[in-house]
Scaffold this active site. Structure first.
Site, PDB file in Angstrom:
ATOM      1  N   GLY A   8     -51.789  55.982  43.177  1.00 46.79           N
ATOM      2  CA  GLY A   8     -51.892  54.614  43.758  1.00 46.79           C
ATOM      3  C   GLY A   8     -53.318  54.246  44.103  1.00 46.79           C
ATOM      4  N   SER A  10     -56.704  53.439  42.897  1.00 51.75           N
ATOM      5  CA  SER A  10     -57.461  52.609  42.069  1.00 51.75           C
ATOM      6  C   SER A  10     -57.671  51.401  43.154  1.00 51.75           C
ATOM      7  CB  SER A  10     -57.182  52.780  40.667  1.00 51.75           C
ATOM      8  OG  SER A  10     -56.159  51.515  40.369  1.00 51.75           O
ATOM      9  N   TYR A 150     -38.128  45.139  47.038  1.00 55.09           N
ATOM     10  CA  TYR A 150     -38.642  45.324  47.032  1.00 55.09           C
ATOM     11  C   TYR A 150     -38.533  46.112  49.294  1.00 55.09           C
ATOM     12  CZ  TYR A 150     -43.827  45.872  48.856  1.00 55.09           C
ATOM     13  OH  TYR A 150     -44.765  46.264  49.947  1.00 55.09           O
ATOM     14  N   LYS A 154     -38.669  49.560  50.737  1.00 52.33           N
ATOM     15  CA  LYS A 154     -39.649  50.290  52.014  1.00 52.33           C
ATOM     16  C   LYS A 154     -39.548  50.792  53.414  1.00 52.33           C
ATOM     17  CE  LYS A 154     -43.911  49.290  50.108  1.00 52.33           C
ATOM     18  NZ  LYS A 154     -44.326  50.293  49.188  1.00 52.33           N
ATOM     19  N   ILE A 183     -52.109  41.879  53.738  1.00 56.67           N
ATOM     20  CA  ILE A 183     -53.640  42.810  53.727  1.00 56.67           C
ATOM     21  C   ILE A 183     -54.379  41.727  52.812  1.00 56.67           C
ATOM     22  CG2 ILE A 183     -54.689  44.961  53.543  1.00 56.67           C
ATOM     23  CD1 ILE A 183     -53.461  44.632  56.244  1.00 56.67           C
TER      24      ILE A 183
END
Length: 243
Positions: A8, A10, A150, A154, A183
């Protein structure tokens, strides 16, 4: 020259990691899924540091596609010194009531199984090395509305970190996790987080959103010799925000 693999790579944190490691002299191989134009731009900037860059489209949840990528990494570089398992996301928010088994499996595969696949394929290329899992503050807090799957995935990365740090440490392979907070990345637009600046002003001790580069710098340290005695650790990169 050291070799790093980033899944991942990009956009967002992954892109920042690719560019930061290239600047520090790593040859880097990275994957992308949909953002081909962004991947090309990342590769071009990374190559400006005089290192070799390999990037390929590969679904991080697909054993076949990732195995083909790993085979190419082996042919081109012959080894791996650092793996950053960054691929993940929250493409749709659903509560428990709104969810179904397919939704659960999709989120677990995207955020946890993808890390297993990358680890399984690339650790055999390490004589010594470092594995970094990009977890999330959601592992601690449970995330926002509709992020239960999610958050579970995680949190699973933290268990994987400790277990493999124990298993791989005797072989000279360290395993660590970073847990970013708010972020400024495309993640939040896709996940419909809302006004992250307002969240930061109200919740983060530093009263601001973080930058992908701030996470990338931590990861660059963790894969360096300067972090040679850090193993099985969870590193928070959140400006001070613990739920």
């Amino acid at each position: 020259m050291p070799v790093a693999v980033v899944t991942g790579g990009s956009t967002g944190i992954g892109a920042a990691v690719v560019k930061t490691l290239a600047k520090r002299g790593y040859d880097v191989a990275f994957t992308y899924l949909k953002s081909e134009r962004e991947a090309e731009a990342v590769a071009k900037e990374a190559e400006s540091h005089g290192v070799r860059i390999l990037y390929r489209r590969a679904d991080a949840t697909s054993w076949e596609e990732m195995r083909a990528f790993a085979d190419e990494v082996r042919r081109v570089f012959g080894k791996v010194d650092a793996l950053v398992a960054n691929a993940g996301g929250l493409p749709q928010r659903r509560t428990l009531d709104e969810s179904d088994l397919d939704y659960w499996k999709t989120l677990i595969d995207l955020n946890l199984t993808s890390a297993y696949i990358a680890t399984k394929l690339f650790v055999p290329m390490m004589e010594k090395g470092v594995v970094v899992y990009v977890s999330s503050i959601a592992a601690y807090t449970g995330g926002g509305r509709g992020a239960f799957a999610y958050a579970a995935a995680k949190a699973g990365l933290l268990g994987l970190t400790r277990a493999l740090a124990k298993e791989l440490g005797p072989r000279g392979i360290r395993v660590v996790a970073v847990l970013p907070g708010l972020i400024n990345t495309p993640f939040h637009e896709k996940a419909q987080t809302g006004d992250i600046d307002a969240w930061a002003r109200n919740m983060v001790y530093m009263r601001r959103v973080g930058k992908p580069e701030e996470v990338a710098e931590v990861i660059a340290f963790l894969v360096s010799d300067g972090a040679s005695y850090i193993n099985g650790a969870f590193i928070d990169v959140n400006g001070g925000w613990y739920g």
